[in-house]
Motif scaffolding. Structure first.
Motif, PDB file in Angstrom:
ATOM      1  N   HIS A  58     -43.564 -34.373 -21.502  1.00 55.12           N
ATOM      2  CA  HIS A  58     -42.452 -33.595 -22.055  1.00 55.12           C
ATOM      3  C   HIS A  58     -41.589 -34.465 -22.970  1.00 55.12           C
ATOM      4  O   HIS A  58     -41.235 -34.047 -24.088  1.00 55.12           O
ATOM      5  N   ALA A  59     -41.238 -35.669 -22.511  1.00 55.36           N
ATOM      6  CA  ALA A  59     -40.365 -36.543 -23.306  1.00 55.36           C
ATOM      7  C   ALA A  59     -41.043 -36.935 -24.618  1.00 55.36           C
ATOM      8  O   ALA A  59     -40.404 -36.953 -25.677  1.00 55.36           O
ATOM      9  N   ALA A  60     -42.345 -37.230 -24.547  1.00 53.04           N
ATOM     10  CA  ALA A  60     -43.062 -37.633 -25.760  1.00 53.04           C
ATOM     11  C   ALA A  60     -43.090 -36.492 -26.776  1.00 53.04           C
ATOM     12  O   ALA A  60     -42.963 -36.721 -27.988  1.00 53.04           O
ATOM     13  N   GLU A  61     -43.199 -35.273 -26.268  1.00 50.49           N
ATOM     14  CA  GLU A  61     -43.301 -34.120 -27.164  1.00 50.49           C
ATOM     15  C   GLU A  61     -41.932 -33.667 -27.677  1.00 50.49           C
ATOM     16  O   GLU A  61     -41.754 -33.418 -28.875  1.00 50.49           O
ATOM     17  N   ALA A  62     -40.956 -33.596 -26.770  1.00 52.00           N
ATOM     18  CA  ALA A  62     -39.645 -33.044 -27.142  1.00 52.00           C
ATOM     19  C   ALA A  62     -38.720 -34.084 -27.774  1.00 52.00           C
ATOM     20  O   ALA A  62     -37.758 -33.721 -28.453  1.00 52.00           O
ATOM     21  N   HIS A  63     -38.975 -35.357 -27.530  1.00 51.04           N
ATOM     22  CA  HIS A  63     -38.088 -36.413 -28.037  1.00 51.04           C
ATOM     23  C   HIS A  63     -38.929 -37.526 -28.683  1.00 51.04           C
ATOM     24  O   HIS A  63     -38.987 -38.655 -28.166  1.00 51.04           O
ATOM     25  N   PRO A  64     -39.582 -37.225 -29.796  1.00 56.18           N
ATOM     26  CA  PRO A  64     -40.519 -38.196 -30.370  1.00 56.18           C
ATOM     27  C   PRO A  64     -39.860 -39.514 -30.791  1.00 56.18           C
ATOM     28  O   PRO A  64     -40.536 -40.542 -30.871  1.00 56.18           O
ATOM     29  N   GLY A  65     -38.563 -39.505 -31.035  1.00 56.24           N
ATOM     30  CA  GLY A  65     -37.905 -40.756 -31.442  1.00 56.24           C
ATOM     31  C   GLY A  65     -37.439 -41.603 -30.277  1.00 56.24           C
ATOM     32  O   GLY A  65     -36.898 -42.702 -30.480  1.00 56.24           O
ATOM     33  N   LEU A  66     -37.611 -41.117 -29.075  1.00 60.21           N
ATOM     34  CA  LEU A  66     -37.062 -41.815 -27.905  1.00 60.21           C
ATOM     35  C   LEU A  66     -38.076 -42.814 -27.358  1.00 60.21           C
ATOM     36  O   LEU A  66     -39.245 -42.473 -27.146  1.00 60.21           O
TER      37      LEU A  66
END
Lengths: 332, 175
Positions: free
Chosen positions: A103-111
């Protein structure tokens, strides 16, 4: 110089870590998204934003641990934690659950994503999978590897590695331990608490101090002697007499001691480790300041090729004794 | 870590009349001032804000009962232990060292300088809330009478701290 990653359970501890020389500070929200979900600890959203601003003004990075495993049907709590950490300006989030990482990789690509020790990724194949599939940039290695195994792992992976050098020692496959669940119904994996304080009881009984977890007697020490926090993996148990021998009392898995790998810092540096992690978000700002100051001096000494300082922190350790843990594999 | 000296035993001294009431009044006033200035203490206590904490200073003739939710501290003779949910026992130097960030609470506990009983969650919440508050009792006391007594009180506290070895101010302020 190796990066020093330091704990903060409160805003005051974060400021103490920054002022004492941390390169990075890790902390978490005051809820079950965080594997140190203890009473009176952790950060509200405004406190995190203020802490990040304080650290950033001094060139220090803040990492947010969202390292428990989401409950089915309640993933939104964990998704919101990642979004709020990103919005607050966290340098990275430390995650354990595969679904939350996706989820984080998909929704927050800059994180920037770090793999928590709770994911128990202990070999190059597992680490490379996380890196290739989700862009994980750093892995916190489980506390079950030797220095040689860490060096071998680093030769086969591209991502940074971070290892624990001081504090409470978990001897289990982290993220998979069910001892606390068995005794109390609550675990570090789902609820963020190993040996939850709500199930801990201390009492003086017949001239001894007793420490119990979920009603189970874990430690009994003479009055005035140190009393360890009752965690099952470090409990003292009695095995009854058998036809082949008398009754024995001892620690089943590990003595109630803390990790202190100061002397191994040069070897860890040589093994390709990027960052050294200090455990202890549940400890005070006095602990954080003393430990961070000592380890900042140690990493600077390692960088200069000078000898490692030793024995400075014995009084701060659990059981007031320390071990190099699995790094040298001298324990049973 | 400091190994605190064992002082004489004032806990066995006879109490002057109204000593418990006077101590309770003064400490409650101090607690209310701190609660106004540091509201985060109560929010960090969360569900434990209503807990009753017995503070047993082993070198004191009085037991203290702290009720953060009611913003009240009462003092009690040792023969009349009040009802409580959690108890913290130790000597005054250890309490002051923990409160002022000189020593780590866990380390004091591991070493036996402090002992706890009862609701462990409530004690942890209180310890963490107080640690985050970065209290400085000298500054809190100095602010009550206001000028010109505050300067005198700070100097007196510094002198007393040097003479006794007690941590009477916040660690960061002592550097």
């Amino acid at each position: 110089m190796m990066e020093l990653v330091c704990p903060a359970g409160t805003p005051a501890a974060l400021r103490a870590a920054v002022d004492a020389g941390a390169h990075a500070v890790y902390c978490g929200f005051a809820d079950e998204t965080n594997a140190r979900n203890f009473p009176g600890l952790n950060f509200s959203r405004p406190e995190l934003a203020e802490g990040i601003a304080y650290a950033a003004a001094r060139g220090v990075r803040v990492l947010v641990a969202i390292n428990t495993f989401p409950r089915a049907g309640d993933q939104a709590i964990w998704h919101r934690a990642v979004a709020d950490a990103h919005a607050a300006g966290a340098h990275a989030v430390i995650l354990a659950d595969l679904g939350l990482i996706a989820h984080a990789a998909e929704a927050h690509p800059g994180l920037r994503l770090h793999l928590s020790v709770q994911a128990a990724a202990a070999n190059p194949d597992a680490i490379n999978l996380y890196a290739e599939a989700f862009g994980i940039r750093r892995v916190v290695l489980p506390r079950v590897l030797t220095v040689d195994e860490i060096a071998a792992t680093n030769r086969e992976i591209e991502v940074e590695t971070e290892v624990f050098v001081f504090g409470g020692l978990c001897v289990m496959a982290e993220g998979r331990c069910s001892l606390s669940s068995w005794a109390t119904g609550l675990s570090p994996n789902m609820n963020g608490v190993c040996s939850p304080a709500s199930h801990v009881a201390y009492a003086e009984v017949g001239g001894h101090n007793e420490a119990r977890l979920g009603g189970l007697l874990i430690h009994r020490t003479p009055k005035g002697a140190p009393v360890p926090y009752p965690t099952l993996c470090k409990g003292c148990f009695t095995a009854p007499a058998t036809p082949s021998g008398p009754a024995q009392t001892g620690h089943l898995f590990e003595d109630p001691v803390s990790l202190d790998a100061t002397e191994l810092i040069p070897k860890l540096q040589k093994a390709g480790v990027t960052a050294l992690k200090i455990e202890g978000r549940q400890r005070s700002r006095a602990y954080v300041a003393q430990v961070v100051r000592a380890f900042r001096a140690a990493v600077e000494a390692a960088d200069a090729g000078a000898p490692m300082p030793a024995g400075l922190l014995a009084k701060l350790t659990e059981g007031q004794a320390a071990t190099t843990g699995a790094y040298a594999k001298t324990w049973r | 870590m400091t190994r605190f000296r064992r002082p004489s035993a004032p806990s066995r001294l006879p109490l002057p009349p109204l000593a418990a009431q006077a101590a309770g009044f003064a400490l409650t006033r101090l607690l209310r001032r701190i609660a106004r200035r540091k509201p985060a203490i109560l929010s960090r206590l969360g569900p434990h804000g209503g807990a009753r904490f017995l503070i047993d200073l082993r070198d004191s003739p009085l037991l203290l009962l702290m009720e953060p939710g009611a913003r009240r501290i009462t003092a009690h003779p040792r023969r009349a232990v009040p009802r409580h949910d959690a108890a913290i026992r130790g000597r005054l130097p250890a309490f002051l060292a923990m409160l002022h960030g000189v020593e780590d609470g866990d380390a004091l506990f591991f070493s036996g300088e402090l002992e706890i009983a009862g609701d462990t969650s409530a004690v942890l919440a209180l310890r963490n809330a107080l640690d985050d508050a970065e209290l400085d009792l000298t500054e809190e006391l100095a602010a009550i009478p206001g000028r010109p007594f505050d300067g005198w009180l700070r100097r007196a506290s510094g002198f007393a701290a040097r003479q006794s070895g007690l941590a009477l101010s916040r660690q960061e302020a002592m550097r």
